[in-house]
Design a protein around this motif. Structure first.
Motif, short mmCIF file in Angstrom:
data_model
loop_
_atom_site.label_atom_id
_atom_site.label_comp_id
_atom_site.label_asym_id
_atom_site.label_seq_id
_atom_site.Cartn_x
_atom_site.Cartn_y
_atom_site.Cartn_z
N VAL A 1 28.43 24.74 -45.67
CA VAL A 1 27.33 24.17 -44.89
C VAL A 1 26.60 23.15 -45.76
CG1 VAL A 1 25.15 24.63 -43.71
CG2 VAL A 1 27.05 26.24 -43.49
N ASP A 2 26.54 21.92 -45.30
CA ASP A 2 25.83 20.86 -46.01
C ASP A 2 24.47 20.62 -45.35
OD1 ASP A 2 27.93 20.50 -47.74
OD2 ASP A 2 28.85 18.90 -46.56
N ARG B 1 45.53 24.77 -42.52
CA ARG B 1 45.03 26.11 -42.23
C ARG B 1 43.51 26.09 -42.17
NH1 ARG B 1 47.70 29.45 -46.95
NH2 ARG B 1 46.97 27.58 -48.01
N THR B 2 42.97 26.80 -41.21
CA THR B 2 41.53 26.90 -41.08
C THR B 2 41.19 28.28 -40.55
OG1 THR B 2 39.55 25.85 -40.17
CG2 THR B 2 41.47 26.00 -38.73
N PHE C 1 30.93 33.81 -38.19
CA PHE C 1 30.02 33.12 -39.10
C PHE C 1 28.77 32.63 -38.38
CE2 PHE C 1 28.45 29.14 -40.95
CZ PHE C 1 28.00 29.63 -42.16
N PHE C 2 28.95 32.02 -37.20
CA PHE C 2 27.79 31.52 -36.46
C PHE C 2 26.84 32.66 -36.11
CE2 PHE C 2 30.47 27.76 -35.64
CZ PHE C 2 29.54 26.76 -35.91
N ASP C 3 27.39 33.79 -35.67
CA ASP C 3 26.55 34.94 -35.32
C ASP C 3 25.77 35.42 -36.55
OD1 ASP C 3 27.48 34.79 -32.75
OD2 ASP C 3 28.95 36.42 -32.99
N PRO D 1 29.54 23.28 -39.79
CA PRO D 1 30.16 23.81 -41.01
C PRO D 1 31.63 23.43 -41.09
CG PRO D 1 29.98 25.54 -39.38
CD PRO D 1 29.32 24.33 -38.78
N GLN D 2 32.13 23.44 -42.31
CA GLN D 2 33.56 23.29 -42.55
C GLN D 2 34.10 24.65 -42.98
OE1 GLN D 2 34.40 19.80 -45.14
NE2 GLN D 2 32.19 19.51 -45.11
N PHE D 3 35.35 24.92 -42.65
CA PHE D 3 35.97 26.17 -43.03
C PHE D 3 37.23 25.88 -43.84
CE2 PHE D 3 33.52 27.18 -39.26
CZ PHE D 3 32.92 28.39 -39.60
#
Length: 232
Positions: free
Chosen positions: A85-86, A38-39, A48-50, A65-67
């Motif tokens: 976000v790393d 699931r993501t 999120f990007f916006d 990013p990872q979700f």
């Protein structure tokens, strides 16, 4: 006689062929569903990007990013979406690397400008890298739960297999740890106990946790106490 046998054989072969053609076909075994983990949905990711670009304009770049998606309180619980976000990895004392990690939580019912919330404080990941540059993050970076001196972190990472082996003796005398003392464990975090001792945080193969506090004897770390928690 020969002609009669040939005719009979021809009739038999025809009957077998017809029987084969008219026999019902066996159903194939159902294939696996091949469901992916699931993501976040495309809309959630775009949201999120916006939001990130609007609120972090001074950031020169956004690493991929990872979700993650979890259910609060089981399958029928509230859907919890998190963006991870790393930041860039930096060299600490050789051969230690550290990297900042920030988590953002989604509130789908909030106004667009406030839909994502940054968790504080930010997290820190650490690992050992013998190359000149820290390079890519390893598959299993270690989460730093509390501030520790860099040399202490390095010793903990380098000696954790030996510490774990010795800690299994302590587990045998601990009723909460004894049932899982022989399971496989991997290091997931570094922490500090209430008494100030450094702590190695291990997770076993059934998601149980063992926290091993250590004392330093010259250049060696010795397990001092162990606390275990059941699978989450």
């Amino acid at each position: 006689m020969v002609k009669g046998l040939a005719a009979a054989a021809a009739i038999l072969m025809t009957a077998m062929a017809v029987g084969t053609m008219t026999a019902p076909l066996a159903h194939a075994a159902p294939a696996g569903d091949g469901a992916s983990p699931r993501t976040a949905t495309p809309d959630e990711q775009s949201s999120f990007f916006d939001w990130y670009n609007a609120t972090h304009q001074q950031t020169t770049s956004l690493l991929r990013p990872q979700f993650t998606v979890k259910k609060e309180g089981g399958r029928k619980g509230k859907r919890l979406v998190t963006a991870i976000v790393d930041g860039p990895a930096v060299r600490a004392v050789l051969p230690l690397c550290r990297q900042p990690r920030t988590l953002f939580d989604l509130d789908p019912r909030a106004p667009k400008a406030a839909r994502w919330t940054e968790r504080t404080p930010a997290q820190t990941l650490v690992w050992i890298e013998h190359q000149r540059q820290c390079g890519a993050q390893p598959d299993t970076p270690i989460l730093l739960h509390a501030p520790l001196a860099e040399m202490d972190m390095l010793m903990l990472l380098q000696q954790h297999p030996t510490v774990l082996g010795n800690a299994r003796l302590l587990m045998a005398g601990n009723s909460a740890c004894a049932p899982s003392r022989s399971r496989g464990y991997r290091l997931t975090g570094l922490d500090r106990a209430k008494d100030g001792l450094p702590v190695l945080v291990f997770e076993n193969d059934i998601a149980g946790e063992a926290r091993v506090s250590v004392r330093r004897s010259r250049n060696e770390l010795q397990p001092w106490a162990v606390v275990c928690a059941p699978p989450r």
